[in-house]
Design an enzyme around this catalytic site. Structure first.
Site, short mmCIF file in Angstrom:
data_model
loop_
_atom_site.label_atom_id
_atom_site.label_comp_id
_atom_site.label_asym_id
_atom_site.label_seq_id
_atom_site.Cartn_x
_atom_site.Cartn_y
_atom_site.Cartn_z
N VAL A 86 45.30 18.26 57.85
CA VAL A 86 45.31 19.73 58.89
C VAL A 86 46.54 20.12 57.63
CG1 VAL A 86 47.72 18.49 58.96
CG2 VAL A 86 46.70 19.22 60.24
N HIS A 87 46.49 21.34 58.26
CA HIS A 87 47.42 22.35 57.74
C HIS A 87 48.24 22.53 59.01
CE1 HIS A 87 47.86 26.93 55.99
NE2 HIS A 87 48.75 26.32 55.94
N ILE A 88 49.35 22.34 58.90
CA ILE A 88 50.74 22.69 60.08
C ILE A 88 51.11 24.16 60.06
CG2 ILE A 88 52.98 21.85 60.60
CD1 ILE A 88 50.85 19.54 60.96
N TYR B 108 38.65 23.84 57.08
CA TYR B 108 39.03 22.93 55.59
C TYR B 108 37.84 22.49 55.45
CZ TYR B 108 43.18 21.89 59.19
OH TYR B 108 44.33 22.72 60.28
N GLU C 28 41.06 29.54 60.09
CA GLU C 28 40.72 28.59 58.58
C GLU C 28 39.94 27.97 58.79
OE1 GLU C 28 43.81 25.99 57.32
OE2 GLU C 28 44.60 28.13 57.67
#
Length: 357
Positions: free
Chosen positions: A147-149, A99, A97
Site C-alpha cells: 500500500v501507498h498511504i 502496485y 499509480e
C-alpha cells in the site's frame, strides 16, 4: 511473464490451508517514485539494487511497461528468470499509480489470490494490492498486502488509512488461510504513531524500528521512517530486517539518487535462514516484538517541516510555526505555538519522539 488477476477468478480459486511456518527468502519493498514516467530513471541502477532480494512489493508504478522492462533488466543482470504482476491504476484524482510484485522464479512462485482490496467504505485513496506467494525451497506460503498511504496535508489525513489496515490484516487471515501475513509499503507514518494501535492490537508488529527511509539532499542523511513491514512475530520468523542505503551502494550522491532512482530507500527482511543479497552498506535494524519500538528522535531546533509533522497535534501550519519560533529550550515551550495548549503539548512530550533538550 505478467499476470493480472481479477476478482472473479480469485473467488473461483480454492485456497488450500496448510500449517504456517517460516519461508527462506528475502523480501523487499520499495517506493520507486513515478517509475515509468519519462523522467530519466536508470533502469540498470534499479535492477542492480533489486536483484538483492527474491520478492519485491513496489509502489508508485506508473505503467505496466516499466515493470516489463525491469523484469527483463533483472534477467539480463542475473541470468535468471523473473516474473511480475501489476495492479490496475488506483487513485481518486487525475493522479493514479499502480502496485507491482516482482519475483525470482528459482526462489518464489505466485500461487493465487491477487486482487486489489475491496474498499467498500472508500477509505483508501489507493486501495492496497494483495497476493499470495510460495517459497519454492520450503513450500511455505506468505500473503502480502502492499500500500501507498496518502500523504495529504498532514497527519490527520493519513491516520484513517493507517487505522483501517487492521481490518485488512484480519481479512487476510480469512482469505489466505495457512499463510503468513505481511503488510508493507510506504505508510507516510512512523511506526511509533498512535494510529497504528489497532494493527498492534490485532497482533502485528513493525519489522524495522530504527533508522530512516527517505533521502534528504544531503549525502548520508536520511529522514523519516515511513517504509516498513508489519508482521506477526508469533507466526513468521524473521532473521534480519533493514534499510538499503542504495546511494552508497551504487556510489552516487543523494541528489543524483533522487533524480535517477528514487527518494525512498528500499527496505528488506529475510525469513528463515535466508541471507539478503545486498552489500555491506546496508543498514541493519533489529527486529522488535515489543510494544513501543524506538526510532530516531525529532529535534525541535533542526527537524524539517515534514519531520515535525510526525509529532502528535502538529500539522503543516504548526510545523511552520515551530520552525519560525526557533530556538526552543524545552518541549513545554511549544505552548507558545497557536493551538498547542497544555494538553496537546503534554501529548507531544509523552510520545517519546522529541529529542532530549
Amino acid at each position: 511473464m505478467h499476470h493480472r488477476a481479477i476478482l472473479a477468478s480469485f473467488l473461483a480459486a480454492a485456497l488450500a490451508a496448510s500449517p504456517a511456518a517460516s519461508a527462506d527468502i528475502t523480501i523487499g519493498s520499495w517506493n520507486l517514485l513515478h517509475f515509468g514516467w519519462n523522467n530519466g530513471k536508470r533502469l540498470d541502477a534499479v535492477a542492480d539494487v533489486a536483484k538483492g532480494a527474491d520478492l519485491w512489493a513496489l509502489q508508485e508504478v506508473m505503467n505496466d511497461q516499466a515493470i516489463t522492462n525491469l523484469e527483463h533488466e533483472l534477467e539480463r543482470q542475473t541470468g535468471e528468470g523473473w516474473s511480475a504482476m501489476t495492479s490496475d491504476q488506483v487513485g481518486r484524482s487525475s493522479y493514479t499509480e499502480s502496485y507491482a510484485f516482482v519475483w525470482r522464479d528459482s526462489a518464489v512462485e505466485y500461487t493465487q489470490g491477487a486482487l486489489s482490496y475491496l474498499d467498500s467504505a472508500d477509505n483508501f485513496a489507493r486501495e492496497p494490492y494483495l497476493a499470495e506467494f510460495r517459497d519454492k525451497g520450503t513450500g511455505e506460503k506468505i500473503a502480502i498486502a502492499t500500500v501507498h498511504i496518502t500523504y495529504g496535508d498532514g497527519r490527520s489525513d493519513r491516520t484513517p488509512e493507517i487505522r483501517d489496515l487492521a481490518d485488512i490484516w484480519t481479512w487476510m487471515h480469512e482469505v489466505y488461510p495457512g499463510s503468513d501475513r505481511l503488510i508493507t509499503g510506504d505508510f507516510n507514518m512512523p511506526p511509533t504513531d498512535a494510529s497504528w494501535q489497532p494493527l498492534r492490537d490485532a497482533g502485528a508488529r513493525p519489522a524495522i524500528t530504527s533508522g530512516a527511509t527517505t533521502l534528504s539532499e544531503t549525502n548520508g542523511v536520511y529522514s523519516s521512517l515511513y517504509d516498513n513491514f508489519w508482521f506477526d512475530p508469533d507466526a513468521l520468523h524473521i532473521g534480519s530486517a533493514g534499510i538499503v542505503k542504495f546511494p552508497e551502494m551504487l556510489g552516487i550522491d543523494h541528489v543524483t539518487a533522487r533524480d535517477i532512482v528514487s527518494d525512498h530507500a528500499p527496505i528488506f527482511l529475510t525469513t528463515g535462514s535466508a541471507t539478503a543479497g545486498f552489500d555491506s552498506v546496508t543498514e541493519m535494524s533489529g527486529v522488535s516484538e515489543g510494544e513501543h519500538p524506538s526510532e530516531t528522535c525529532i529535534d525541535l531546533n533542526t527537524a524539517s517541516a515534514s519531520e515535525l509533522d510526525e509529532l502528535p497535534n502538529v500539522g503543516p501550519a504548526r510545523a511552520a510555526d515551530i520552525i519560525a519560533g526557533r530556538p526552543w529550550a524545552s518541549v513545554s515551550d511549544l505552548s507558545r505555538v497557536d493551538g498547542l495548549g497544555p494538553t496537546r503539548v503534554d501529548q507531544i512530550a509523552d510520545s517519546g519522539r522529541v529529542c532530549d533538550m
